[in-house]
Each structure stands twice: as C-alpha cells, then as structure tokens.
Motif scaffolding. Structure first.
Motif, PDB file in Angstrom:
ATOM      1  N   THR A   1      -1.579   3.702   5.677  1.00  0.00           N
ATOM      2  CA  THR A   1      -1.044   5.146   5.764  1.00  0.00           C
ATOM      3  C   THR A   1      -0.356   5.405   7.113  1.00  0.00           C
ATOM      4  O   THR A   1      -0.569   4.883   7.993  1.00  0.00           O
ATOM      5  CB  THR A   1      -2.348   6.228   5.374  1.00  0.00           C
ATOM      6  OG1 THR A   1      -3.216   6.019   6.699  1.00  0.00           O
ATOM      7  CG2 THR A   1      -3.002   5.615   4.179  1.00  0.00           C
TER       8      THR A   1
ATOM      9  N   ARG B   1      -0.161  -4.333   8.797  1.00  0.00           N
ATOM     10  CA  ARG B   1      -1.784  -3.954   9.042  1.00  0.00           C
ATOM     11  C   ARG B   1      -1.950  -2.320   8.625  1.00  0.00           C
ATOM     12  O   ARG B   1      -3.361  -2.100   8.691  1.00  0.00           O
ATOM     13  CB  ARG B   1      -2.067  -4.201  10.318  1.00  0.00           C
ATOM     14  CG  ARG B   1      -1.644  -5.683  10.620  1.00  0.00           C
ATOM     15  CD  ARG B   1      -2.946  -6.558  10.411  1.00  0.00           C
ATOM     16  NE  ARG B   1      -2.491  -7.899  10.435  1.00  0.00           N
ATOM     17  CZ  ARG B   1      -2.751  -8.492  11.771  1.00  0.00           C
ATOM     18  NH1 ARG B   1      -3.535  -8.113  12.515  1.00  0.00           N
ATOM     19  NH2 ARG B   1      -2.608  -9.764  11.708  1.00  0.00           N
ATOM     20  N   ALA B   2      -1.042  -1.632   8.527  1.00  0.00           N
ATOM     21  CA  ALA B   2      -1.340  -0.033   7.919  1.00  0.00           C
ATOM     22  C   ALA B   2      -1.037   0.296   6.723  1.00  0.00           C
ATOM     23  O   ALA B   2      -0.143  -0.234   6.131  1.00  0.00           O
ATOM     24  CB  ALA B   2      -0.651   0.667   9.011  1.00  0.00           C
TER      25      ALA B   2
ATOM     26  N   ASP C   1      -1.380   7.753   9.009  1.00  0.00           N
ATOM     27  CA  ASP C   1      -2.445   8.002   9.905  1.00  0.00           C
ATOM     28  C   ASP C   1      -2.974   6.628  10.507  1.00  0.00           C
ATOM     29  O   ASP C   1      -3.228   6.632  11.787  1.00  0.00           O
ATOM     30  CB  ASP C   1      -3.532   8.980   9.377  1.00  0.00           C
ATOM     31  CG  ASP C   1      -3.231  10.477   9.275  1.00  0.00           C
ATOM     32  OD1 ASP C   1      -2.403  10.794   9.965  1.00  0.00           O
ATOM     33  OD2 ASP C   1      -4.226  11.263   8.489  1.00  0.00           O
ATOM     34  N   GLU C   2      -3.114   5.930   9.952  1.00  0.00           N
ATOM     35  CA  GLU C   2      -3.591   4.424  10.412  1.00  0.00           C
ATOM     36  C   GLU C   2      -2.374   3.913  11.323  1.00  0.00           C
ATOM     37  O   GLU C   2      -2.814   3.107  11.916  1.00  0.00           O
ATOM     38  CB  GLU C   2      -3.582   3.628   8.941  1.00  0.00           C
ATOM     39  CG  GLU C   2      -4.938   3.742   8.469  1.00  0.00           C
ATOM     40  CD  GLU C   2      -5.326   2.397   7.315  1.00  0.00           C
ATOM     41  OE1 GLU C   2      -4.717   1.683   7.225  1.00  0.00           O
ATOM     42  OE2 GLU C   2      -6.050   2.889   6.437  1.00  0.00           O
TER      43      GLU C   2
ATOM     44  N   ASP D   1       4.208   7.507   3.736  1.00  0.00           N
ATOM     45  CA  ASP D   1       3.349   6.776   2.895  1.00  0.00           C
ATOM     46  C   ASP D   1       3.273   7.224   1.531  1.00  0.00           C
ATOM     47  O   ASP D   1       4.118   8.322   1.193  1.00  0.00           O
ATOM     48  CB  ASP D   1       1.885   6.678   3.368  1.00  0.00           C
ATOM     49  CG  ASP D   1       1.201   8.135   3.620  1.00  0.00           C
ATOM     50  OD1 ASP D   1       1.539   9.080   2.935  1.00  0.00           O
ATOM     51  OD2 ASP D   1       0.436   8.478   4.566  1.00  0.00           O
TER      52      ASP D   1
ATOM     53  N   LYS E   1       0.880  -1.231  -0.048  1.00  0.00           N
ATOM     54  CA  LYS E   1      -0.072  -0.091  -0.036  1.00  0.00           C
ATOM     55  C   LYS E   1       0.799   1.386  -0.103  1.00  0.00           C
ATOM     56  O   LYS E   1       0.247   2.385  -0.213  1.00  0.00           O
ATOM     57  CB  LYS E   1      -0.753   0.033   1.112  1.00  0.00           C
ATOM     58  CG  LYS E   1      -1.781  -1.160   1.115  1.00  0.00           C
ATOM     59  CD  LYS E   1      -2.970  -0.766   0.132  1.00  0.00           C
ATOM     60  CE  LYS E   1      -4.112  -1.838  -0.057  1.00  0.00           C
ATOM     61  NZ  LYS E   1      -5.124  -1.899  -1.201  1.00  0.00           N
TER      62      LYS E   1
ATOM     63  N   GLU F   1      -2.699   5.506  14.751  1.00  0.00           N
ATOM     64  CA  GLU F   1      -4.040   4.875  15.223  1.00  0.00           C
ATOM     65  C   GLU F   1      -3.707   3.296  16.001  1.00  0.00           C
ATOM     66  O   GLU F   1      -4.247   3.093  16.816  1.00  0.00           O
ATOM     67  CB  GLU F   1      -5.361   5.123  14.519  1.00  0.00           C
ATOM     68  CG  GLU F   1      -5.682   6.538  14.325  1.00  0.00           C
ATOM     69  CD  GLU F   1      -5.740   7.472  15.712  1.00  0.00           C
ATOM     70  OE1 GLU F   1      -6.278   6.688  16.608  1.00  0.00           O
ATOM     71  OE2 GLU F   1      -5.097   8.315  15.728  1.00  0.00           O
ATOM     72  N   LEU F   2      -2.890   2.814  14.830  1.00  0.00           N
ATOM     73  CA  LEU F   2      -2.634   1.378  15.473  1.00  0.00           C
ATOM     74  C   LEU F   2      -1.924   1.287  16.638  1.00  0.00           C
ATOM     75  O   LEU F   2      -2.325   0.504  17.381  1.00  0.00           O
ATOM     76  CB  LEU F   2      -2.088   0.699  14.140  1.00  0.00           C
ATOM     77  CG  LEU F   2      -2.245  -0.835  14.197  1.00  0.00           C
ATOM     78  CD1 LEU F   2      -3.407  -1.485  14.445  1.00  0.00           C
ATOM     79  CD2 LEU F   2      -1.673  -1.331  12.888  1.00  0.00           C
TER      80      LEU F   2
END
Length: 354
Positions: free
Chosen positions: A216, A213-214, A218-219, A243, A178, A222-223
């Motif tokens: 971006t 698991r992320a 921001d993800e 990212d 990603k 938060e993770l």
C-alpha cells in the motif's frame, strides 16, 4: 597382496571423492547459471520497439540493501560483482520528463497512469517473482544499459541479453501483485544525499524495494523512512506511489528530510514546496492538464486513461520524447502500454505474456 589391495581401495576412494567434488561443483555452477541463461532466453520482441523478459535469477535485494549503495557507480559495481562475476556493464543515464496519476474506473477499480520521457531506444517490461517478495511488472529503457538501436549491442544479441540481467535495478516504474504502483520522476534540483545514519539507498533501488516489499501507499512511505536516499547524474528525483484502494502520494527528499504529499497526480516539480502546497496548478502544463481532466472526469476507463497520457506526451524536446505511456491495472495486475507515442498500437500485457 594385501598392501596392493589396500592401495587400490585408497586410490578408488580418492578418485570417487574427487569425482564427487567435481560433480557437485558442476551442479552448483549449473544451478547458478541456469537462472541467468533462462532469463536471457526469455527476452521476447512484442512490437513497436517493445520487449518482455521473465526474470528467473535471484537478484539478491537484501544483499544490495545491506551494501550501503550511495551512487550509480556503487550500484553498477554491485550488479557487476553479483551477476556478472566482476565483468563490467555500461550505463547510459540521462534526464527524463514524466507524468503519473491514479484514477478510479466506472466499475470501482483503480488505474495508474505513467508516461516516461527519455531520448531512449527500446522498452523492456520485466516480470519478477522473487521468493522473498511480491511478484511485479516493471519497465526499463534499454538505453540506460547501453543496449538497443544506436547503442553498443542490439537488444536481442547475446551481449544485449546479458546486459539486461541488470534490469531489476534500473526500473523506473512498476506494479506489484498487491496493486502497489510506483514511478520515478525527475526534479530540476541538485542531487540529494541524505546522512541521517540509516542504511543508504539510491532512488532507482527504491523503485525495486517498493514493488518487492510494499502493498500500500502507507507501507511504501513507512518503508522509505528507514533509508537515506541518494540521487545522481547531477539532479534529483521524487517518487509517485499509488495503490489498489485509489490512494496516491508523492515522496520527496529536500534538505536532508523526507517529505510526503498526498496527491493523485505528479509531474516534474516539487509538490512539497510552500508554493505548490498553496496551489499546485499553474506550475506545470502537464500537471494542469491531468488536474483539470480528473476534476471533470473522476472516473475513467483504461482507454480514457491512455488518452490522458497522450494529452501530456513530450514531443522531441532536446532529444527527449515520450518513450512509453502505461496504464497499470492496479486491481488486476496487468498493463496497457504504448511505445514511442504510437497510441494507435496499445499492447495489453498479463503475466502469461512473459
């Protein structure tokens, strides 16, 4: 005669039942071992102390996250119990000096630059493609697993290949499909051990969690808010994340709290300190070099980005030197890597190369 015939049937049924159980057990063992064997067989020499591995074994990330691992010894025990049937592998973790940044290319794509300094030996690039996460490429110093020159086992020996099954949890940087890029960098501070009641996670495991698991920055932030982070071997670390949109941030843990600083650059000092928040320049020569270069040239080709990494290389200071310099192609899921400061030999790796 009827009794004998009935007895024979019982014996046959029993034999077939035992045989069925045996066949099922052999099939299960073959299924479990196949991934390990295929992964070990996939280790390939690329050149300049550089190797690749296509990881084809389930490394059970969810199980690891539920184990509440707080230390390197806890992590090694989990790895040994889960992948080596309780056989112990050695770790050889040292302090390292690093730099990382994100930059835009002239054609609108994004790159992540990363140099890693350690007194290590061989470099391993690992391709993972879990069924419950994103595919990724991550990088490991084989020295951390006591593998490679001047260590217990050569990288391509049977013992060396077996030890490298621990590689997914020893990665210190990586990129996923990603475009999420993350890198671990040391800080000259004491160990971090958060105690907020969240699940426990070592900082090296955090690298694996984010690239699995992320998608971006921001993800990723938060993770990590859902975990209590623990560092080891006497000091602490922070994480740089970037990212495919060009976003960049430094994630740190100080006095039991997680702190986030949006920044396109990270080296080995705390960016969340008041002094650094006022002005981060003047605190690290490598940071200043990257800052000045990006300010003058906000757009850079992959070759330009590698030149920036060459400008901040670490040359044999207390047995620490730049073991690898990587330009991750965040938009194209590939990488350029130079090993042991040999910038005349840069290897481009894509998924087909694993």
């Amino acid at each position: 005669m009827k009794k004998k015939s009935k007895a024979k049937k019982i014996v046959k049924i029993t034999l077939f039942s035992v045989l069925g159980v045996l066949v099922a057990a052999i099939a299960a063992a073959a299924f479990i071992l196949y991934g390990r064997i295929a992964t070990m067989a996939s280790v390939k020499y690329v050149g300049s102390d550089l190797y690749t591995m296509n990881f084809q074994q389930d490394y059970h990330l969810d199980k690891a996250l539920d184990t509440n691992i707080k230390s390197e010894s806890d992590l090694l025990k989990f790895i040994c119990d889960d992948m080596f049937f309780d056989y112990q592998v050695d770790a050889n973790l040292e302090k390292y000096a690093c730099s990382a940044f994100v930059t835009k290319t002239p054609d609108g794509k994004y790159l992540g630059g990363r140099s890693f300094g350690l007194g290590g030996t061989d470099t391993l690039c690992v391709y993972t493609h879990p069924s419950d996460g994103y595919a990724s490429i991550s990088t490991v110093s084989t020295d951390m697993l006591n593998v490679g020159a001047d260590n217990a086992y050569p990288t391509t020996s049977l013992e060396g290949r077996a030890a490298l099954l621990a590689a997914p949890y020893i990665a210190v940087d990586g990129l996923n499909e990603k475009g999420l890029f993350t890198a671990l960098l040391d800080l000259s501070m004491g160990e971090t051990h958060m105690e907020t009641g969240n699940r426990d996670l070592t900082v090296t495991m955090a690298v694996r969690l984010l690239i699995d698991r992320a998608a971006t920055v921001d993800e990723a932030i938060e993770l990590l808010r859902n975990y209590d982070i623990h560092t080891g071997h006497g000091w602490t670390q922070h994480l740089f994340v970037g990212d495919a949109s060009g976003d960049g941030a430094v994630i740190e843990w100080h006095k039991g709290q997680m702190k986030v600083v949006k920044s396109p650059i990270c080296t080995n000092f705390r960016l969340s300190s008041k002094l650094a928040q006022d002005d981060p320049t003047g605190m690290c020569e490598r940071f200043d070099i990257l800052h000045d270069t990006l300010e003058k040239h906000p757009e850079n080709s992959p070759s330009d980005a590698m030149d920036m990494l060459e400008a901040v290389k670490q040359e044999y200071d207390n047995n620490i030197h730049t073991e690898w310099s990587i330009v991750y192609h965040l938009t194209d899921f590939s990488m350029d890597i130079s090993v042991d400061m040999d910038f005349d030999n840069v290897y481009h790796l894509e998924i087909k190369d694993f």
